[in-house]
Design an enzyme around this catalytic site. Structure first.
Site, mmCIF file in Angstrom:
data_model
loop_
_atom_site.group_PDB
_atom_site.id
_atom_site.type_symbol
_atom_site.label_atom_id
_atom_site.label_comp_id
_atom_site.label_asym_id
_atom_site.label_seq_id
_atom_site.Cartn_x
_atom_site.Cartn_y
_atom_site.Cartn_z
ATOM 1 N N TRP A 11 10.161 10.529 1.573
ATOM 2 C CA TRP A 11 8.861 9.801 1.172
ATOM 3 C C TRP A 11 8.914 8.825 0.938
ATOM 4 O O TRP A 11 8.150 8.128 0.184
ATOM 5 C CB TRP A 11 9.078 10.122 -0.574
ATOM 6 C CG TRP A 11 9.529 11.542 -0.736
ATOM 7 C CD1 TRP A 11 8.837 13.072 -0.587
ATOM 8 C CD2 TRP A 11 10.325 12.324 -2.761
ATOM 9 N NE1 TRP A 11 9.322 13.172 -0.920
ATOM 10 C CE2 TRP A 11 9.616 13.717 -2.345
ATOM 11 C CE3 TRP A 11 10.227 11.621 -3.397
ATOM 12 C CZ2 TRP A 11 9.973 14.338 -3.538
ATOM 13 C CZ3 TRP A 11 10.354 12.295 -4.734
ATOM 14 C CH2 TRP A 11 10.592 13.622 -5.081
ATOM 15 N N LYS A 12 9.181 7.636 1.706
ATOM 16 C CA LYS A 12 8.975 6.061 2.304
ATOM 17 C C LYS A 12 8.841 5.741 0.959
ATOM 18 O O LYS A 12 9.281 6.588 -0.104
ATOM 19 C CB LYS A 12 7.360 6.162 2.916
ATOM 20 C CG LYS A 12 7.823 7.475 4.589
ATOM 21 C CD LYS A 12 6.990 6.501 5.053
ATOM 22 C CE LYS A 12 7.097 7.812 6.645
ATOM 23 N NZ LYS A 12 6.223 7.271 7.509
ATOM 24 N N HIS A 95 15.390 3.588 11.175
ATOM 25 C CA HIS A 95 13.754 4.309 11.259
ATOM 26 C C HIS A 95 12.659 3.177 11.062
ATOM 27 O O HIS A 95 13.279 2.297 10.862
ATOM 28 C CB HIS A 95 13.476 4.645 9.696
ATOM 29 C CG HIS A 95 11.946 5.436 9.795
ATOM 30 N ND1 HIS A 95 10.481 4.773 9.608
ATOM 31 C CD2 HIS A 95 11.562 6.822 9.769
ATOM 32 C CE1 HIS A 95 10.181 5.464 9.500
ATOM 33 N NE2 HIS A 95 10.230 6.912 9.392
ATOM 34 N N GLU A 163 12.037 10.095 17.092
ATOM 35 C CA GLU A 163 10.471 9.608 16.074
ATOM 36 C C GLU A 163 9.482 8.435 16.993
ATOM 37 O O GLU A 163 10.068 7.313 17.086
ATOM 38 C CB GLU A 163 11.129 9.306 15.048
ATOM 39 C CG GLU A 163 11.304 10.245 13.625
ATOM 40 C CD GLU A 163 10.512 9.631 12.412
ATOM 41 O OE1 GLU A 163 10.720 10.509 11.765
ATOM 42 O OE2 GLU A 163 11.065 8.760 11.936
HETATM 43 C C1 PEP Z 1 8.853 9.445 9.613
HETATM 44 O O1 PEP Z 1 8.153 8.200 9.543
HETATM 45 O O2 PEP Z 1 9.713 10.077 9.033
HETATM 46 C C2 PEP Z 1 6.880 9.986 9.254
HETATM 47 C C3 PEP Z 1 8.007 11.189 10.429
HETATM 48 O O3 PEP Z 1 6.397 10.161 8.872
HETATM 49 P P1 PEP Z 1 4.826 11.042 9.432
HETATM 50 O O4 PEP Z 1 5.610 12.725 8.972
HETATM 51 O O5 PEP Z 1 3.821 10.632 8.105
HETATM 52 O O6 PEP Z 1 4.500 10.733 10.827
#
Ligand code: PEP
Length: 243
Positions: A11-12, A95, A163
């Site tokens: 959810w950040k 992250h 990511e």
């Molecule tokens: C994240 O920041 O972990 C992420 C996957 O963001 P998003 O799905 O919005 O790209």
């Protein structure tokens, strides 16, 4: 049924108390596919209330970060023991937003990984290259370095979230071949290090209900880390009911 896949909602720094409770109410009404284990990682201050709401459900609570020491004079930080008091089972570490805005390097991330494991929590270790690193063809070197320095010496299971920084929140998603290349690279990396531990490989970056199915079906991933789409009930309903 194949291996249960992890769906991690990051959810950040979004949602207040009221709209996070509303989102949980909606998510609890969804009949999740048995193929998925859903982990929700809210802001630290939301964890006590969300943890209470999830108590009788199959959804698991996690955290977005923690400190590398158990406790001490670290103003503004959060320790693992408190996360455990509120039933957190997973902690996202490394992250790219923490690497970037908080200048966290691999060495610091490894300290957090080790502490999290010693506290019997599971780290979700994020790795990923920037667009410059990808274009300069240095991405495997960068990823290898991140894996080398962040992976724990102990633990039966390793959860890696690939990511690519250029994919987070941009709508850009790597091809299936590109995701599989990093899966194979990570798998080989662990085997070369004689780490015969279970690899749980997640993909994260601009996942939505449209691209999710294809990514799960056409790549070797064992789950997904979802940012923006995890805040929307309609998106999560489509994702969590897909089997
Ligand atoms: C994240 O920041 O972990 C992420 C996957 O963001 P998003 O799905 O919005 O790209």
């Amino acid at each position: 049924m194949g291996q249960v896949k992890l769906i991690v909602s990051n959810w950040k720094m979004n949602l207040n108390l009221l709209n996070s409770k509303n989102l949980i109410d909606d998510i609890l009404k969804i009949r999740h596919s048995e193929s998925f284990k859903h982990i929700i990682c809210p802001q630290h201050l939301l964890i006590p209330s969300i943890s209470g709401l999830l108590r009788d459900s199959k959804i698991i609570i996690g955290a977005q970060d923690c400190h590398y020491e158990k406790n001490g004079a670290f103003t503004g930080d959060t320790g693992v023991d408190l996360l455990k008091d509120y039933d957190c089972e997973y902690v996202i570490l490394g992250h790219s937003e923490r690497r970037n805005y908080h200048k966290e390097d691999n060495k610091l991330i490894k300290k957090k990984v080790d502490l999290v494991i010693s506290a019997n929590l599971k780290p979700i270790i994020c790795v990923g290259e920037t667009i410059t690193e990808r274009k300069s063809n240095k991405y495997l070197e960068i990823l290898g370095n991140q894996l080398d320095l962040c992976i724990p010496n102990k633990s039966e299971e390793i959860i890696i979230a690939y990511e690519p920084v250029w994919s987070i929140g941009t709508g850009l998603v790597p091809s299936y071949e590109e995701i599989n290349e990093i899966y194979d690279f990570t798998d080989k990396f662990l085997k070369n290090k004689k780490m015969t531990r279970k690899l749980n490989f997640l993909y994260g970056g601009s996942i939505n209900s449209e691209n999710f199915k294809e990514i799960v079906n056409k790549t070797k991933v064992n789950g997904a880390l979802i940012g923006g789409a995890s805040l929307k009930t309609t998106e999560m309903k489509k994702i969590l009911t897909f089997c």
